[in-house]
Design a protein around this motif. Structure first.
Motif, PDB file in Angstrom:
ATOM      1  N   VAL A 171       0.828  -1.286  -0.008  1.00 49.48           N
ATOM      2  CA  VAL A 171       0.216  -0.047   0.045  1.00 49.48           C
ATOM      3  C   VAL A 171       0.727   1.380   0.117  1.00 49.48           C
ATOM      4  O   VAL A 171       1.994   1.300   0.395  1.00 49.48           O
ATOM      5  N   ARG A 203      -1.663  14.954   5.030  1.00 54.22           N
ATOM      6  CA  ARG A 203      -2.151  14.387   3.701  1.00 54.22           C
ATOM      7  C   ARG A 203      -0.762  14.623   2.906  1.00 54.22           C
ATOM      8  O   ARG A 203      -0.077  15.793   2.756  1.00 54.22           O
ATOM      9  N   HIS A 263      -5.181   6.331   5.910  1.00 53.20           N
ATOM     10  CA  HIS A 263      -5.828   6.538   4.486  1.00 53.20           C
ATOM     11  C   HIS A 263      -4.833   5.939   3.189  1.00 53.20           C
ATOM     12  O   HIS A 263      -3.842   6.502   3.269  1.00 53.20           O
ATOM     13  N   THR A 264      -5.230   4.926   2.656  1.00 49.33           N
ATOM     14  CA  THR A 264      -4.158   4.424   1.674  1.00 49.33           C
ATOM     15  C   THR A 264      -4.815   4.395   0.204  1.00 49.33           C
ATOM     16  O   THR A 264      -6.089   4.434   0.189  1.00 49.33           O
ATOM     17  N   ASP A 265      -3.959   3.742  -0.594  1.00 47.27           N
ATOM     18  CA  ASP A 265      -4.316   3.808  -2.084  1.00 47.27           C
ATOM     19  C   ASP A 265      -5.089   2.607  -2.272  1.00 47.27           C
ATOM     20  O   ASP A 265      -6.250   2.588  -2.983  1.00 47.27           O
ATOM     21  N   MET A 302      -6.064  -0.213   0.048  1.00 42.33           N
ATOM     22  CA  MET A 302      -7.114  -0.530   1.102  1.00 42.33           C
ATOM     23  C   MET A 302      -7.990   0.364   1.711  1.00 42.33           C
ATOM     24  O   MET A 302      -8.843   0.222   2.538  1.00 42.33           O
ATOM     25  N   GLY A 303      -8.103   1.627   1.193  1.00 43.50           N
ATOM     26  CA  GLY A 303      -9.119   2.739   1.577  1.00 43.50           C
ATOM     27  C   GLY A 303      -8.471   2.852   3.010  1.00 43.50           C
ATOM     28  O   GLY A 303      -7.402   3.354   3.123  1.00 43.50           O
ATOM     29  N   THR A 304      -9.567   3.288   3.839  1.00 41.54           N
ATOM     30  CA  THR A 304      -9.089   3.941   5.119  1.00 41.54           C
ATOM     31  C   THR A 304      -9.292   2.701   6.197  1.00 41.54           C
ATOM     32  O   THR A 304     -10.469   2.028   6.038  1.00 41.54           O
ATOM     33  N   VAL A 305      -8.362   2.437   6.963  1.00 42.24           N
ATOM     34  CA  VAL A 305      -8.378   1.346   7.915  1.00 42.24           C
ATOM     35  C   VAL A 305      -8.058   2.177   9.257  1.00 42.24           C
ATOM     36  O   VAL A 305      -7.381   3.325   9.369  1.00 42.24           O
TER      37      VAL A 305
END
Length: 331
Positions: free
Chosen positions: A149, A252, A286-288, A290-293
């Motif tokens: 990620v 960010r 916030h990842t590319d 996996m979305g947000t975990v």
């Protein structure tokens, strides 16, 4: 694995108890403790969890020369302005080919890239799981569970003292009463102004950004504003309108680089970042791919911080990233 501690406050004592408690399952031996104020103790055969400290070594360097340790655990108080003397302690251990585990966020917030390079040059390992959310898996979550990620940023409520103080304001108490409550819970920094002015959260924000985003920043470069000017009247007025205030850390990654800030934000009470109560913390990654975990740390204390250090020690002993040296540590 032979362990030496620099610093022996509440976390150090909790760690010593944990090492003793887990002695049958994990072959850790506490062989040295050094504090500038309370003294030094060294025993190659192993120290008890509550050792009698003798006269203090004249310096950390003298202590590290004398102690027969494989890993040094750095547990001195946070200095958010420079990260010292913890950075120098870590460098001294690296020079002596010792692995290092720390719960002190200052070195990660001020000198992570340089310390990582030195560790590689010295062929030793550097672990710091407890620096942001006590023992909650944060760095290891990304390292071990999110292969491939790209982290785009993060947001979180990372300072327990301000959360407790803000809830006290919401109940009509003063900020000082809120800090006293946090102090009784054992969650304030040694200097509580570091919490209220946002320095602790800024140091955690810088540490996360340095490790995950290669930001190479310091806490001074985080756009920070604490909670010192807030009043009970202001907080209660917002609560009556379904709003709450949290000290929020945000990062960010963008075209112009990494943007970092710490702010007391007004949030709808249904916002996920408004959810933590009391000393509970929350971090969203916030990842590319996996979305947000996210992870919660529910009302952590010194035992959880000590456990985070312990988990780092276990990873070292098992050879996690130790390039084949793990078996040699298990003695």
């Amino acid at each position: 694995m032979r362990v030496a501690l620099i610093g022996f406050g509440n976390v150090g004592r909790a760690l010593a108890r944990l090492l003793k408690q887990q002695g049958e399952a994990f072959r850790f031996r506490l062989v040295g403790i050094h504090t500038a104020r309370h003294g030094t103790a060294i025993d190659p055969e192993g120290l008890p969890p509550d050792p009698v400290l003798g006269p203090a070594a004249s310096s950390v360097e003298e202590f590290l020369e004398a102690v027969p340790a494989d890993v040094m655990v750095e547990l001195t108080p946070l200095n958010p302005l420079s990260g010292e003397p913890a950075i120098s302690h870590i460098r001294a251990a690296f020079r002596r080919r010792m692995h290092v585990v720390t719960a002190n966020k200052g070195p990660i917030a001020h000198a992570y890239a340089a310390l990582r390079r030195q560790a590689r040059e010295c062929e030793v390992q550097f672990r710091f799981e407890s620096t942001v959310m006590d023992g909650t898996p944060v760095f290891s979550l990304v390292r071990r569970c999110l292969p491939g990620v790209k982290i785009l940023g993060f947001s979180g409520v990372l300072n327990s003292t301000t959360s407790v103080a803000l809830e006290a304001l919401e109940q009509g108490h003063s900020l000082e009463e809120g800090v006293d409550q946090a102090r009784r819970l054992g969650i304030t920094e040694a200097d509580a102004s570091y919490d209220l002015e946002g320095w602790d959260a800024a140091a955690k924000t810088a540490a996360l950004a340095n490790v995950w985003l290669d930001a190479e920043v310091t806490p001074q470069q985080v756009d920070t504003r604490g909670i010192g000017r807030l009043t009970a009247e202001r907080v209660q007025a917002l609560a009556s309108r379904g709003k709450t205030i949290k000290l929020v850390s945000r990062a960010r990654r963008g075209p112009e680089g990494v943007r970092l800030r710490v702010r007391a934000e007004v949030l709808p009470q249904g916002d996920l970042l408004a959810a933590p109560r009391g000393a509970t913390n929350l971090l969203l990654v916030h990842t590319d791919l996996m979305g947000t975990v996210g992870v919660f740390s529910v009302a952590p204390g010194v035992e959880q911080t000590a456990y985070g250090v312990f988990s780092d020690l276990v990873e070292l002993a098992r050879g996690g990233g130790c390039e084949g040296r793990g078996e040699a540590l298990l003695h």
